[in-house]
Write an enzyme that holds these catalytic residues in place. Structure first.
Site, PDB file in Angstrom:
ATOM      1  N   ARG A   1      34.146 -22.881   6.407  1.00 29.91           N
ATOM      2  CA  ARG A   1      33.058 -22.490   5.368  1.00 29.91           C
ATOM      3  C   ARG A   1      31.939 -23.704   5.069  1.00 29.91           C
ATOM      4  O   ARG A   1      32.737 -24.487   4.456  1.00 29.91           O
ATOM      5  CB  ARG A   1      33.096 -21.489   4.266  1.00 29.91           C
ATOM      6  CG  ARG A   1      32.091 -21.144   3.677  1.00 29.91           C
ATOM      7  CD  ARG A   1      32.422 -20.320   2.455  1.00 29.91           C
ATOM      8  NE  ARG A   1      31.279 -19.726   1.945  1.00 29.91           N
ATOM      9  CZ  ARG A   1      31.153 -19.011   0.844  1.00 29.91           C
ATOM     10  NH1 ARG A   1      32.338 -18.739   0.248  1.00 29.91           N
ATOM     11  NH2 ARG A   1      30.065 -18.535   0.376  1.00 29.91           N
TER      12      ARG A   1
ATOM     13  N   GLU B   1      33.941 -12.390   4.558  1.00 29.69           N
ATOM     14  CA  GLU B   1      33.287 -13.639   5.313  1.00 29.69           C
ATOM     15  C   GLU B   1      34.476 -14.366   6.000  1.00 29.69           C
ATOM     16  O   GLU B   1      33.966 -15.085   6.898  1.00 29.69           O
ATOM     17  CB  GLU B   1      33.045 -14.619   3.990  1.00 29.69           C
ATOM     18  CG  GLU B   1      31.717 -13.845   3.259  1.00 29.69           C
ATOM     19  CD  GLU B   1      31.315 -14.391   1.908  1.00 29.69           C
ATOM     20  OE1 GLU B   1      32.187 -14.235   0.893  1.00 29.69           O
ATOM     21  OE2 GLU B   1      30.329 -15.317   1.739  1.00 29.69           O
TER      22      GLU B   1
END
Ligand code: AMP
Length: 403
Positions: free
Chosen positions: A95, A389
């Site tokens: 990320r 996510e």
């Protein structure tokens, strides 16, 4: 193939190991207080001998290299590990907070991409440098495993100019890259795709508004599978009133406060980020559960914080209905969005009657499920969807590795 998903912060690291075919999480956890006294790792295996247990190891982690080594040791541990060897990790997905304008989609990492991420550090000074540490350490420890970067900003790069430009001298955009970027993009993408799937409608033909309401909060207008506007801006302090962030305020307040409070602009900026929002309005409460309890007891401080929070959400959604000239579905997600059933009902009833929204109280009270909470005759569908996510990062990584 198993994808190792890494979300590296300056003193913490969250991770998951996901079987990308079945989308099953094999293990997840976090390392806390990296480089600080009292560091520890939490490891939660979801298969193997200790499936479902939570293993906590207190151990010194002077830097991120030690932290990631410890995570990898846990993954292959004979007693509680979930894979036999590190060869079972086929790819790594990182990320990354900010990709600027150039990194407009997820991408396989190489030296050029790392350079671009470095260039975006000035736009996300708290996050990108930490993300880069995670990238470097993983490359050092597993040099042959392909790695991808998935950006919080990328999904919003489809916004039209009219949505991302500020009313500032244009050269501030060209010289300093000052514009609306938006964040939480991985969540907005995941949730809007899932909404289309639940409603059984092609993603490319739906107008969706996603309300990601967590400690950080943002709303995104998704038209035909593309983000067309979002509430966070040049930084994540903009948009909605959040846990401790102020959201949109008149910019003249900053100078005014420096004079009134005899504080410099950095200190005011810190207050706007850390002591404002729900925390500031309620006089020190940040957890939504406490606010909700206070509201039930008629506590004035909590009622005013809740009023402002709900009004912010309601009116921003109204703006995005205008931006897309309509809306098919509104989705609530993240900690508050997924758990705040009373808040969802109140917003729908107080503010969205003009949209022909009707809520099914029984469905609205279900928790922990992805569910349509509007009635079948509601003109606009309202859904609650758990954001994920990490799964989105694993999917994007897998797609890039397969290419
Ligand atoms: P997030 O940033 O998505 O982790 O969300 C954090 C916020 O969600 C905090 O304000 C929590 O109080 C809130 N939250 C988490 N669980 C619940 C719950 N069961 N009921 C109400 N709020 C919750």
């Amino acid at each position: 193939m198993n994808v190792f998903v890494v979300n590296c912060g300056s003193s913490s690291l969250k991770y998951q190991l996901i079987d990308a075919q079945s989308e099953v999480v094999l293990a997840k956890g976090l390392c806390e207080r990296i480089g600080i006294d009292g560091s520890r790792i939490v490891f939660k295996p979801a298969c193997g001998k200790k499936s479902g247990e939570k293993i906590t190891i207190e151990a010194p982690m002077p830097d991120h290299t030690n932290a990631i080594r410890m995570v990898l040791d846990c993954l292959v541990n004979e007693d509680y590990g979930v894979i036999r060897s590190l060869d079972e990790i086929g790819a790594i997905g990182h990320r990354v907070a900010h990709g600027g304008e150039k990194l407009a989609s997820s991408v396989l990492l190489n030296d050029d991409v790392v350079k671009e991420i470095e260039e975006c550090c000035e736009l996300a000074p708290l996050h990108n440098p930490a993300n880069l540490i995670g990238i470097r350490v993983c490359h050092e420890l597993m040099p042959d495993v392909p790695m991808a970067a998935v950006f919080d900003t990328a999904f919003h790069q489809t916004m039209p100019r009219k949505a991302y430009l500020y009313g500032l001298p244009y050269r501030y955009y060209t010289d300093y890259k000052i514009r609306r970027y938006g964040f939480h993009g991985t969540s907005h993408r995941y949730v809007s795709q899932k909404a289309a799937q639940i409603l059984g409608v092609p993603y490319e033909s739906l107008k969706t508004i996603v309300c990601h309401l967590g400690n950080g909060a943002s709303i995104c207008a998704v038209e035909n599978g593309r983000s067309v506007d979002t509430s966070m801006g040049f930084t994540p302090v903009a948009g909605l009133v959040m846990g401790t962030r102020c959201g949109d305020i008149d910019p003249a307040i900053v100078e005014y406060l420096t004079e009134k409070e005899h504080k410099d602009v950095h200190e005011i900026n810190r207050i706007l980020n850390k002591e404002s929002g729900i925390y500031g309005l309620s006089g020190g409460l940040v957890d939504f559960r406490d606010i909700r309890k206070g509201c039930q007891e008629g506590d004035e401080k909590c009622l005013r914080a809740m009023d402002v929070f709900m009004y912010n959400i309601a009116t921003r959604v109204g703006a995005y209905v205008a931006a897309m000239n309509g809306v098919d579905a509104i989705v609530f997600t993240a900690g508050i969005g997924e758990n705040g059933d009373q808040m969802r009902k109140d917003i729908c009833e107080q503010y969205w009657g003009y949209l022909g929204i009707k809520i099914d109280d029984e469905k609205n009270s279900l928790s922990g499920e992805d569910v349509v909470i509007s009635t079948p005759d509601s003109k606009v569908k309202v859904l609650v969807i758990g954001t994920n996510e990490e799964l989105m990062i694993a999917r994007e990584t897998m797609a890039l590795v397969k290419e």
